[in-house]
Design an enzyme around this catalytic site. Structure first.
Site, mmCIF file in Angstrom:
data_model
loop_
_atom_site.group_PDB
_atom_site.id
_atom_site.type_symbol
_atom_site.label_atom_id
_atom_site.label_comp_id
_atom_site.label_asym_id
_atom_site.label_seq_id
_atom_site.Cartn_x
_atom_site.Cartn_y
_atom_site.Cartn_z
ATOM 1 N N GLY A 137 -24.728 38.428 27.463
ATOM 2 C CA GLY A 137 -25.276 37.088 27.613
ATOM 3 C C GLY A 137 -26.268 37.019 28.738
ATOM 4 O O GLY A 137 -26.726 38.039 29.272
ATOM 5 N N PHE A 168 -25.858 36.201 31.745
ATOM 6 C CA PHE A 168 -25.397 36.553 33.073
ATOM 7 C C PHE A 168 -24.707 37.908 33.145
ATOM 8 O O PHE A 168 -24.163 38.267 34.179
ATOM 9 C CB PHE A 168 -24.434 35.480 33.599
ATOM 10 C CG PHE A 168 -25.104 34.164 33.826
ATOM 11 C CD1 PHE A 168 -26.315 34.085 34.473
ATOM 12 C CD2 PHE A 168 -24.516 33.006 33.367
ATOM 13 C CE1 PHE A 168 -26.925 32.868 34.676
ATOM 14 C CE2 PHE A 168 -25.129 31.782 33.566
ATOM 15 C CZ PHE A 168 -26.343 31.714 34.222
ATOM 16 N N LYS A 202 -23.005 41.720 30.935
ATOM 17 C CA LYS A 202 -22.455 42.391 29.765
ATOM 18 C C LYS A 202 -20.933 42.349 29.819
ATOM 19 O O LYS A 202 -20.332 42.329 30.887
ATOM 20 C CB LYS A 202 -22.937 43.846 29.714
ATOM 21 C CG LYS A 202 -24.449 43.999 29.551
ATOM 22 C CD LYS A 202 -24.854 45.466 29.497
ATOM 23 C CE LYS A 202 -26.358 45.609 29.260
ATOM 24 N NZ LYS A 202 -26.774 47.030 29.180
ATOM 25 N N LYS A 213 -16.275 41.427 32.269
ATOM 26 C CA LYS A 213 -17.650 40.942 32.328
ATOM 27 C C LYS A 213 -18.272 41.363 33.653
ATOM 28 O O LYS A 213 -17.751 41.052 34.721
ATOM 29 C CB LYS A 213 -17.691 39.414 32.188
ATOM 30 C CG LYS A 213 -19.108 38.856 32.139
ATOM 31 C CD LYS A 213 -19.110 37.371 31.791
ATOM 32 C CE LYS A 213 -20.519 36.872 31.589
ATOM 33 N NZ LYS A 213 -20.570 35.452 31.197
ATOM 34 N N ASP A 270 -20.544 25.027 29.777
ATOM 35 C CA ASP A 270 -21.289 25.863 28.831
ATOM 36 C C ASP A 270 -20.485 26.056 27.552
ATOM 37 O O ASP A 270 -20.213 27.179 27.118
ATOM 38 C CB ASP A 270 -21.630 27.211 29.464
ATOM 39 C CG ASP A 270 -22.751 27.940 28.723
ATOM 40 O OD1 ASP A 270 -23.505 27.264 27.982
ATOM 41 O OD2 ASP A 270 -22.879 29.158 28.877
#
Length: 681
Positions: A367, A369, A371, A386, A483
């Site tokens: 995304g 911000f 992987k 992440k 989000d």
């Protein structure tokens, strides 16, 4: 005669005092043991009481366990958390079975049963076994004093204290330390040192706070506990329970001793008289090192000595180089302020090995911000890791980690569990539960057949709505996700929806206003008032959830090239009196029409440009569950026309702003910041 009378008087005084002491020990509210010579403890396994009253739970036999319980049950009033109260104080010592280490550890336990004969030794601490560990039906509270790091139970180190509820994966834990009043700081305390150590465990049901405090035998009770956990124990502790200790050994062993113990279920536990405690047995004499006998006056040749010395230097150099390379490979950023968060921190080495070196073949998502990689821990638990780049000052990072740890305490079946974090150089690693079916957008917009059926979709919507209601209203603070979109809704093995990726989330107290003014989110799911104020609210989360509802019902993205955007299309269908034409054609004849109509209409009004018109998440749940009737709005009403006009104006502004700041894709998370970690988060 006088001497005989005095002896008789002394006998009766001694008898009465002994009787009173025994009565106190058998009191249903409290008891105290200054040594266990006259105690009638229930013993099992390797546990034994020495002639001087010393309670020994285990010896240096390998893979053994022992347990000891106060024989009478404790009767609690568990009708409400307010009425539950207890306090206990004991003195223990762990004498390691070798010069280097001891294990595995011991627990103080509150249990509905004294039968631990089926418990396993080693890392199970004589408490549970492979089949019952983690079962909610255990109704067991244990405070573990653990001297071996067991990865399968996510132990933080090999010298820690943990609070365990029905499971050896601790709800909270910390390295063994105590607060020194004299020095005003925490000092380390080695559990398996052979020294006497004091433990206080206090629970206040009125405040739902469980405190665990440690100190050496020479120190008074510190003013600051080692662990202080907010927890309601009324569902855990049954009305009739037993209190006692368990311990176990593995291939490394401890002598586990308890010297004195007091307990009170209605107030502060009495102090133990240290002078009356039994003594520890003397340690066994250390065997001298084996030294090979001399074989005459032999001398080595000088060339041999030089060769051996050179070889040693080479080996030391190579070993040092390998050590430095390995250390650099797993090097982390760890600062003093993180000590309080250490139970939530993963080592980089653990995550590196779990993800197989963060290889691309383990990549499961990418995304704006960072992987996301799939990983497997030594316990066989699957995780998602992440990796996020950051460049932040200490205060900003401290605040962010505090929020991560807070969100790690969120517990809801429709939220992806945030397990912890790791920091390494310029990156932050967030660790989540792994969701085997990936994200909703991958399933919804793929060409895989069969696609999600209607019942799966409505279950996903209800689940995510329930999770959002928990975040907004039912947790101890308000959590704004900021989000919400199909890419951040993950699907478990049963295709249940779980809201994940809390990288942009914000917390604030109920009744206060959120302070953040940093604009962030995904343009297609971003409420228009965010551009005016920059402030996220529960209503902006509702707006984004409305877009998700429309996507699940229609099978279309909010905006696609060459097509009317989704909101306008649904309004068009509604105006024609044919709102069901907006439903996903793959569901034709396979959905409940009343439910589909409700989801489309409710999704529109969650996406209303005026936040005052949007429902709350509690109202959304009431509509979805049929506990409230959605307002009847006729086609071609002025309300729909006004809706369309204000929506289009707001939508055009958002997309123009997105292009202005470089938003490459309307489906990707947009932010006015270079990373998610900047001053002002």
């Amino acid at each position: 005669m006088a001497a005989a009378a005095l002896r008789s008087l002394y006998f009766w005084i001694t008898f009465i005092l002994s009787f009173n002491t025994l009565a106190l020990a058998q009191d249903q509210n409290q008891f105290i043991y200054n040594g266990f010579l006259e105690a009638k403890l229930h013993l099992g396994g390797n546990a034994t009481i020495h002639p001087d009253g010393l309670l020994q739970l285990t010896n240096t036999s390998e893979r053994q366990q022992g347990y000891a319980f106060h024989p009478s049950p404790i009767k609690f009033n568990t009708s409400s958390s307010q009425s539950l109260l207890f306090s206990t104080y004991f003195v223990f010592a762990m004498v390691p079975g070798s010069l280097t280490a001891g294990g595995h550890g011991m627990t103080f336990v509150i249990s509905p049963s004294m039968d631990f004969s089926e418990a396993t030794a080693t890392s199970y601490l004589g408490l549970f076994n492979t089949s019952n560990n983690g079962l909610p039906t255990n109704h067991v509270l244990a405070i573990e004093l653990d001297t071996v790091e067991s990865p399968e139970f996510k132990d933080i180190d090999d010298n820690h204290v943990g609070i365990d509820v029905n499971d050896l994966i601790s709800n909270d834990s910390a390295p063994a330390t105590y607060f020194s009043e004299e020095e005003g700081t925490n000092k380390s305390l080695k559990l398996a040192s052979g020294n006497l150590t004091q433990v206080w465990i206090d629970y206040n049901g009125a405040e739902n706070v469980l405190n665990v405090t440690l100190a050496p035998i020479s120190d008074p009770k510190p003013s600051r506990p080692l662990l202080s956990m907010v927890i309601d124990l009324s569902p855990i502790i049954l009305e009739s329970v037993y209190v006692g200790f368990t311990a176990s050994t593995g291939t490394i062993t401890n002598n586990h001793f308890v010297l004195g113990w007091s307990f009170n279920k209605s107030g502060k536990a009495d102090s133990i008289e240290v002078s009356k405690l039994p003594s520890l047995p003397p340690p066994p004499p250390l065997s001298p090192l084996s030294i090979p006998p001399e074989k005459g006056n032999q001398k080595l040749e000088p060339t041999i000595i030089v060769s051996v010395a050179a070889l040693v230097v080479v080996l030391i150099t190579i070993g040092g180089a390998v050590y430095i390379v390995r250390k650099k490979k797993y090097e982390e950023v760890y600062e003093d302020w993180e000590r309080e968060y250490s139970p939530h921190r993963f080592s980089y080495k653990t995550l590196y090995k779990a993800t197989r070196d963060f290889k691309d073949n383990g990549l499961i998502g990418e995304g704006g911000f960072g992987k996301v990689y799939r990983g497997v821990l030594p316990s066989s638990d699957q995780i998602a890791v992440k990796r996020v780049s950051h460049d932040s000052g200490e205060q900003t990072m401290k605040q962010f980690v505090a929020e991560i740890v807070s969100m790690g305490r969120l517990r809801h079946r429709n939220l992806v569990q945030l397990l912890g974090y790791c920091r390494r150089r310029g990156e932050l690693l967030l660790v989540y539960d792994f969701m085997p079916n990936g994200s909703l957008d991958k399933v919804l917009y793929s060409n895989i057949r069969p696609n999600l059926n209607w019942f799966q979709r409505i279950r996903i919507l209800r689940g995510v709505a329930s999770g959002l209601l928990y975040l907004h209203e039912d947790w101890e603070q308000v959590v704004l996700h900021r989000d919400i979109k199909p890419g951040n809704i993950l699907l478990d093995a049963g295709l249940n929806g779980k809201l994940g990726d809390f990288g942009l989330a914000r917390l604030y107290d109920h009744g206060s206003n959120p302070e953040t003014t940093i604009l962030a989110g995904t343009p297609t799911h971003m409420a228009p008032e965010l551009l005016r104020t920059g402030k996220a609210t529960t209503s902006t989360d509702v707006f984004a959830f409305g877009a998700v509802m429309l996507e699940l019902a229609s099978g279309r993205k909010p905006k696609e090239p060459g097509q009317v955007d989704l909101v306008n299309w649904v309004i068009d269908c509604w105006n024609r009196g044919a709102i069901l034409e907006a439903s996903d054609p793959r569901l034709e004849g396979l959905c409940v029409e009343e439910q589909m109509e409700l989801v489309l209409k409710l999704g529109l009004f969650c996406s209303h440009p005026n936040p005052a018109t949007r429902p709350s998440m509690r109202q959304v749940m009431q509509y979805l569950d049929g506990d409230a009737k959605f307002p009847d709005i006729s086609p071609n009403s002025n309300l729909l026309d006004a809706f369309r006009s204000s929506y289009n104006e707001a939508s055009n502004t958002i997309m123009a702003f997105s292009s202005l700041i470089g938003g490459s894709s309307s489906s990707h998370t947009m932010s006015t910041m270079d990373s998610i970690l900047v001053v002002g988060r």
